[in-house]
Write an enzyme that holds these catalytic residues in place. Structure first.
Site, PDB file in Angstrom:
ATOM      1  N   GLU A 140       0.843  -1.196   0.000  1.00 20.29           N
ATOM      2  CA  GLU A 140       0.000   0.000   0.000  1.00 20.29           C
ATOM      3  C   GLU A 140       0.877   1.244   0.000  1.00 20.29           C
ATOM      4  OE1 GLU A 140      -2.658  -0.479   3.332  1.00 20.29           O
ATOM      5  OE2 GLU A 140      -3.932  -1.863   2.229  1.00 20.29           O
ATOM      6  N   HIS A 189      -9.298   9.872   3.575  1.00 17.14           N
ATOM      7  CA  HIS A 189      -8.960   8.834   2.597  1.00 17.14           C
ATOM      8  C   HIS A 189      -9.332   9.342   1.214  1.00 17.14           C
ATOM      9  CE1 HIS A 189      -8.601   5.020   0.570  1.00 17.14           C
ATOM     10  NE2 HIS A 189      -8.078   4.507   1.664  1.00 17.14           N
ATOM     11  N   ARG A 240      -1.537   9.624   1.472  1.00 17.96           N
ATOM     12  CA  ARG A 240      -2.981   9.875   1.333  1.00 17.96           C
ATOM     13  C   ARG A 240      -3.337  11.351   1.284  1.00 17.96           C
ATOM     14  NH1 ARG A 240      -5.466   5.205   5.332  1.00 17.96           N
ATOM     15  NH2 ARG A 240      -4.946   3.530   3.905  1.00 17.96           N
ATOM     16  N   HIS A 297     -11.464   9.640   7.438  1.00 16.76           N
ATOM     17  CA  HIS A 297     -11.221   8.201   7.546  1.00 16.76           C
ATOM     18  C   HIS A 297     -10.688   7.770   8.907  1.00 16.76           C
ATOM     19  CE1 HIS A 297     -10.394   4.194   6.233  1.00 16.76           C
ATOM     20  NE2 HIS A 297      -9.080   4.321   6.317  1.00 16.76           N
ATOM     21  N   ARG A 306      -0.903   8.809   9.204  1.00 14.37           N
ATOM     22  CA  ARG A 306      -0.857   7.367   9.476  1.00 14.37           C
ATOM     23  C   ARG A 306      -0.438   6.606   8.226  1.00 14.37           C
ATOM     24  NH1 ARG A 306      -5.116   2.860   9.216  1.00 14.37           N
ATOM     25  NH2 ARG A 306      -5.974   4.247   7.654  1.00 14.37           N
TER      26      ARG A 306
HETATM   27  C1  LIG Z   1     -13.744   1.374   6.018  1.00 19.28           C
HETATM   28  C2  LIG Z   1     -12.495   1.288   6.838  1.00 19.28           C
HETATM   29  C3  LIG Z   1     -11.410   0.550   6.386  1.00 19.28           C
HETATM   30  C4  LIG Z   1     -10.250   0.466   7.150  1.00 19.28           C
HETATM   31  N1  LIG Z   1      -9.213  -0.317   6.712  1.00 19.28           N
HETATM   32  C5  LIG Z   1      -8.124  -0.476   7.509  1.00 19.28           C
HETATM   33  C6  LIG Z   1      -7.082  -1.373   7.143  1.00 19.28           C
HETATM   34  O1  LIG Z   1      -7.145  -2.029   6.122  1.00 19.28           O
HETATM   35  N2  LIG Z   1      -6.014  -1.486   7.978  1.00 19.28           N
HETATM   36  C7  LIG Z   1      -5.894  -0.778   9.140  1.00 19.28           C
HETATM   37  O2  LIG Z   1      -4.895  -0.918   9.852  1.00 19.28           O
HETATM   38  N3  LIG Z   1      -6.885   0.067   9.507  1.00 19.28           N
HETATM   39  C8  LIG Z   1      -7.988   0.220   8.733  1.00 19.28           C
HETATM   40  N4  LIG Z   1      -8.991   1.060   9.124  1.00 19.28           N
HETATM   41  C9  LIG Z   1      -8.878   1.720  10.428  1.00 19.28           C
HETATM   42  C10 LIG Z   1      -9.149   0.687  11.510  1.00 19.28           C
HETATM   43  O3  LIG Z   1     -10.239  -0.102  11.145  1.00 19.28           O
HETATM   44  C11 LIG Z   1      -9.443   1.336  12.832  1.00 19.28           C
HETATM   45  O4  LIG Z   1      -8.502   2.306  13.137  1.00 19.28           O
HETATM   46  C12 LIG Z   1      -9.428   0.306  13.952  1.00 19.28           C
HETATM   47  O5  LIG Z   1     -10.280  -0.734  13.614  1.00 19.28           O
HETATM   48  C13 LIG Z   1      -9.849   0.938  15.246  1.00 19.28           C
HETATM   49  O6  LIG Z   1     -10.127  -0.075  16.178  1.00 19.28           O
HETATM   50  P1  LIG Z   1     -10.727   0.328  17.574  1.00 19.28           P
HETATM   51  O7  LIG Z   1     -11.002  -0.940  18.292  1.00 19.28           O
HETATM   52  O8  LIG Z   1      -9.875   1.328  18.225  1.00 19.28           O
HETATM   53  O9  LIG Z   1     -12.087   1.105  17.223  1.00 19.28           O
HETATM   54  P2  LIG Z   1     -13.428   0.531  16.605  1.00 19.28           P
HETATM   55  O10 LIG Z   1     -13.172  -0.689  15.845  1.00 19.28           O
HETATM   56  O11 LIG Z   1     -14.116   1.633  15.918  1.00 19.28           O
HETATM   57  O12 LIG Z   1     -14.256   0.144  17.908  1.00 19.28           O
HETATM   58  C14 LIG Z   1     -14.772   1.134  18.769  1.00 19.28           C
HETATM   59  C15 LIG Z   1     -15.832   0.488  19.622  1.00 19.28           C
HETATM   60  O13 LIG Z   1     -16.249   1.381  20.649  1.00 19.28           O
HETATM   61  C16 LIG Z   1     -17.671   1.371  20.731  1.00 19.28           C
HETATM   62  N5  LIG Z   1     -18.086   2.642  21.319  1.00 19.28           N
HETATM   63  C17 LIG Z   1     -17.870   3.895  20.845  1.00 19.28           C
HETATM   64  N6  LIG Z   1     -18.379   4.798  21.695  1.00 19.28           N
HETATM   65  C18 LIG Z   1     -18.923   4.111  22.729  1.00 19.28           C
HETATM   66  C19 LIG Z   1     -19.612   4.488  23.906  1.00 19.28           C
HETATM   67  N7  LIG Z   1     -19.856   5.773  24.214  1.00 19.28           N
HETATM   68  N8  LIG Z   1     -20.044   3.518  24.734  1.00 19.28           N
HETATM   69  C20 LIG Z   1     -19.834   2.205  24.450  1.00 19.28           C
HETATM   70  N9  LIG Z   1     -19.197   1.794  23.332  1.00 19.28           N
HETATM   71  C21 LIG Z   1     -18.738   2.739  22.493  1.00 19.28           C
HETATM   72  C22 LIG Z   1     -18.102   1.171  19.293  1.00 19.28           C
HETATM   73  O14 LIG Z   1     -19.432   0.752  19.223  1.00 19.28           O
HETATM   74  C23 LIG Z   1     -17.095   0.114  18.861  1.00 19.28           C
HETATM   75  O15 LIG Z   1     -17.500  -1.155  19.295  1.00 19.28           O
HETATM   76  C24 LIG Z   1     -10.162   1.157   8.376  1.00 19.28           C
HETATM   77  C25 LIG Z   1     -11.248   1.902   8.827  1.00 19.28           C
HETATM   78  C26 LIG Z   1     -12.410   1.965   8.073  1.00 19.28           C
HETATM   79  C27 LIG Z   1     -13.569   2.766   8.589  1.00 19.28           C
END
Ligand SMILES: Cc1cc2nc3c(=O)[nH]c(=O)nc-3n(C[C@H](O)[C@H](O)[C@H](O)COP(=O)(O)OP(=O)(O)OC[C@H]3O[C@@H](n4cnc5c(N)ncnc54)[C@H](O)[C@@H]3O)c2cc1C
Length: 547
Positions: free
Chosen positions: A131, A253, A299, A360, A395
Site C-alpha cells: 500500500e 482517505h 494519502r 477516515h 498514518r
Molecule cells: C472502512 C475502513 C477501512 C479500514 N481499513 C483499515 C485497514 O485495512 N487497515 C488498518 O490498519 N486500519 C484500517 N482502518 C482503520 C481501523 O479499522 C481502525 O482504526 C481500527 O479498527 C480501530 O479499532 P478500535 O477498536 O480502536 O475502534 P473501533 O473498531 O471503531 O471500535 C470502537 C468500539 O467502541 C464502541 N463505542 C464507541 N463509543 C462508545 C460508547 N460511548 N459507549 C460504548 N461503546 C462505544 C463502538 O461501538 C465500537 O465497538 C479502516 C477503517 C475503516 C472505517
C-alpha cells in the site's frame, strides 16, 4: 465568557447511591479490535466487563479492508517498516513507540493465526499486499478485502468463550467517573456511568478502565466510518480532565465510492497498490503531475490532488480505473469492493469507478504511552480513540489495526499488573447535579447534520485560520444550547460528544499555524520545525489548557 465545553463534567445528573452498581476488576469500553484484544488479555488477571454501544460487531474494525502491516518476509526488514512509518509521520511520530509497535507486529500476526484468523496465502506463505508509503509488500490480509470482519469475528468468538468476560451490548458509556468526581490533575479513573437500553443508567465501578471507544469519522459529512464513530472517546476523556493529543490530525482517505445519497464505502488503498489509476472527467491520469509516486503518494497528497482536479474540471468526483487489472482478477482480490460497485451497476471490469475523498482515521485521541497509560491513573487507552504517538502527523496505511492489537495486549497486561499490585480503587458515593436548562427543545438531527457539513467545509482537507475561527464561533454558539441540556438517550449524548470534540479539534487546528502531514493550512503552507511536537489539550473548570 467561558466555553460551555469547559463547564460540563458529566452529561447527566445522578445520585450514585441510587444507581444500580456493578463491580468489576476491569471495565473495557468498546468492542473493536482494540477493546476485544484488551479484554481477552485482561481476563487472564481478573473479571472483565466489556460494554459496547451497539452490537458487538458494530465498529470501524469490522469494516477494515486492506489489512495489517507487519514484516513477515525475509526480503523485508523491521528497519524499513520503521523508516516508512517515521517518514509518513512527518517528524511527529515517537521513535520509541514506532520501534515498539513495529517490532511486536510479526508476533501479533502469528498469534492471530494461532487463534484462527485465516490470512490469505500465496505460493510461498502469507500473501502480502503493498500500500501507499510502504517500501515493501507487507500487508497481511484476509478474505481478500474483508480483513476487519475476519479478525473481529475470531476475537469476538474468543472473548465470548472467556468465562471471566461479560459483554454488555447496547450499553452506552456516558462518562468516565473519577475520584474526585470533578476530575482534573490528580484524579484517578474509577469506572463509568453507562446507559443500557433495558436497565437504564448504571454505575460500573472498576479498579482499572480501558478506553477503546474508537474514532471520530462521523464528525465530517463525507466519511468512511460506520455510524458508531461519534468521537465519544475524545469527549469522555476531555470531560474527565484527561489529556487529548493531536485531535487536529484527521486523516482523509482519497477514494470512497461516490454515489450521491448512498453510504460512502471505502475503496481500499490496496486497489491502487495493485495498479489502479486515478482519472479526471476528461480521462486524464493526473497523479503523475502531483507526486513522483503518482497514485501511491501519501494519502493527504492524493486527497488534495483530487480536490484540486475536481475544482479544475468542475466536477464532484474523479474516477478509479481498474479495467486493466482484469474483471475476474479484480473480483477475486477485492470481492467486497466488487460487490459494492455492482450494487450500483458499476462493473469494475468495464466501467470507471466514481470516487471522492472522505474523513477516515482519527490520529488524535486520549494521550497514552506505549503501554496505554493515560495521565489519569486507573485509565488505559488503546486503538483509534487513543494517541500513542505512532502515527505522528500522518498514518501509514494498515498501521492502525496492528497498533490496536499491540497496545491493547499491553493495556490488558498493565491492568492485570495493577490488580496484582492492589492498585486501583472503587469509587466513593457522590451526587452530581447539572444546572437545569431553561432553553427550548432541539432538533438533534438538524444539529448533527449541520455540524457534519460545517466540519467538512471548514475543518476538512484544506484549512484556513478565518474558517477555523468561524467554526469555533459557531460550535461555541451551538454548544451553549446543546451542552446545557440533559438528554435521556444516545442520540443526544452523541451530538453532545460530537460538538465537544469539534470544539477540541478546531481549537488545535487553529493553533497549529503550519502545514504538516494530514493538517494542511492554506494560510501557512510551509512546515515549521517549531511545530514538530504534539499538542496536548485538556480542560480545567475555567480554561482550556493546550501544551
Ligand atoms: C472502512 C475502513 C477501512 C479500514 N481499513 C483499515 C485497514 O485495512 N487497515 C488498518 O490498519 N486500519 C484500517 N482502518 C482503520 C481501523 O479499522 C481502525 O482504526 C481500527 O479498527 C480501530 O479499532 P478500535 O477498536 O480502536 O475502534 P473501533 O473498531 O471503531 O471500535 C470502537 C468500539 O467502541 C464502541 N463505542 C464507541 N463509543 C462508545 C460508547 N460511548 N459507549 C460504548 N461503546 C462505544 C463502538 O461501538 C465500537 O465497538 C479502516 C477503517 C475503516 C472505517
Amino acid at each position: 465568557m467561558n466555553s460551555t465545553f469547559l463547564q460540563r463534567r458529566y452529561l447527566v445528573s445522578f445520585q450514585s447511591r441510587r444507581l444500580p452498581h456493578i463491580f468489576t476488576d476491569v471495565l473495557v469500553i468498546g468492542s473493536g479490535v482494540a477493546g476485544l484484544r484488551a479484554a481477552i488479555e485482561a481476563s487472564r488477571y481478573g473479571q472483565v466487563i466489556l460494554v459496547t454501544k451497539g452490537q458487538v460487531i458494530d465498529s470501524n474494525s469490522y469494516f477494515a479492508q486492506g489489512g495489517l502491516a507487519a514484516v513477515m518476509d525475509s526480503s523485508d526488514s523491521l528497519a524499513s517498516h520503521v523508516a516508512d512509518t517515521m517518514a509518513t509521520g512527518c517528524g511527529m511520530s515517537d521513535p520509541a513507540v514506532v520501534e515498539h509497535v513495529i517490532s511486536a507486529a510479526p508476533d501479533h500476526i502469528r498469534e492471530m493465526r494461532e487463534w484462527g484468523v485465516a490470512f490469505d496465502m500465496g505460493d510461498n506463505g502469507l500473501s502480502l499486499g503493498r500500500e501507499g508509503g510502504h517500501s515493501a509488500h507487507r500487508i497481511v490480509h484476509a478474505a481478500g478485502d474483508a480483513t476487519g470482519r475476519v479478525l473481529t469475528e475470531v476475537l469476538v468468538e474468543r472473548a465470548r468463550q472467556c468465562e471471566s468476560i461479560k459483554i454488555f451490548e447496547s450499553c452506552f458509556a456516558l462518562d468516565l467517573v473519577t475520584d474526585p468526581p470533578a476530575g482534573g490533575s490528580g484524579a484517578s479513573c474509577v469506572g463509568a456511568i453507562t446507559y443500557h437500553e433495558r436497565y437504564g443508567l448504571q454505575f460500573i465501578r472498576a479498579r482499572q478502565t480501558i478506553l477503546a471507544a474508537g474514532g471520530a469519522g462521523m464528525l465530517w459529512r463525507e466519511s468512511t466510518n460506520p455510524p458508531i464513530a461519534t468521537a465519544d472517546a475524545i469527549a469522555m476523556v476531555f470531560r474527565a480532565g484527561g489529556a487529548v493529543s493531536d485531535p487536529e490530525m484527521m486523516q482523509f482517505h482519497p477514494t470512497t465510492l461516490y454515489v450521491a445519497g448512498a453510504t460512502r464505502s471505502l475503496i481500499s488503498e490496496a486497489v491502487r497498490g495493485e495498479g489502479a489509476f486515478l482519472l479526471d472527467r476528461k480521462g486524464h491520469r493526473f497523479m503523475t503531475e502531483y507526486h513522483e509516486m503518482a497514485e501511491l503518494a501519501p494519502r493527504d497528497v492524493v486527497s488534495r490532488a483530487i480536490l484540486q482536479q475536481m475544482a479544475q474540471t468542475g466536477t464532484t468526483h474523479v474516477y478509479l480505473d481498474v479495467r486493466h487489472l482484469g474483471e475476474e482478477a479484480f473480483a477475486a482480490r477485492f470481492p467486497q469492493i466488487d460487490r459494492q460497485c455492482r450494487h450500483f451497476e458499476i462493473n469494475p471490469g468495464t466501467d470507471l469507478i466514481p470516487v471522492h475523498p472522505a474523513a477516515h482515521y482519527m490520529i488524535g485521541g486520549a494521550r497514552s504511552d506505549l503501554d496505554g497509560r493515560t495521565n489519569l491513573p486507573g485509565l488505559l487507552a488503546c486503538g483509534e480513540g487513543s494517541c500513542s504517538g505512532l502515527h505522528g502527523a500522518n498514518r501509514l496505511a494498515s498501521n492502525s489495526l496492528i497498533e490496536a492489537l499491540v497496545i491493547a495486549r499491553r493495556c490488558g497486561q498493565v491492568a492485570g499488573e495493577a490488580l496484582a499490585a492492589g492498585n486501583g480503587q472503587y469509587a466513593k458515593e457522590f451526587d452530581w447535579a447539572n444546572a437545569p436548562s431553561t432553553r427550548t427543545e432541539l432538533d438533534l438531527t438538524d444539529i448533527r447534520n449541520s455540524l457534519r457539513s460545517l466540519m467538512w467545509r471548514n475543518v476538512g482537507i484544506v484549512r484556513r485560520g478565518d474558517r477555523l475561527s468561524e467554526t469555533l464561533e459557531i460550535v461555541n454558539f451551538w454548544g451553549r444550547y446543546v451542552l446545557d441540556k440533559e438528554f435521556y438517550g444516545t442520540a443526544g449524548w452523541e451530538v453532545q460528544n460530537m460538538l465537544t470534540s469539534a470544539y477540541v479539534i478546531s481549537e488545535c487546528a487553529l493553533r497549529r499555524t503550519e502545514t504538516r502531514g494530514v493538517h494542511y493550512r492554506e494560510d501557512f503552507p510551509q512546515t515549521d520545525p517549531v511545530w514538530a511536537r504534539h499538542q496536548n489539550v485538556r480542560r480545567t473548570e475555567y480554561q482550556l489548557v493546550v501544551e
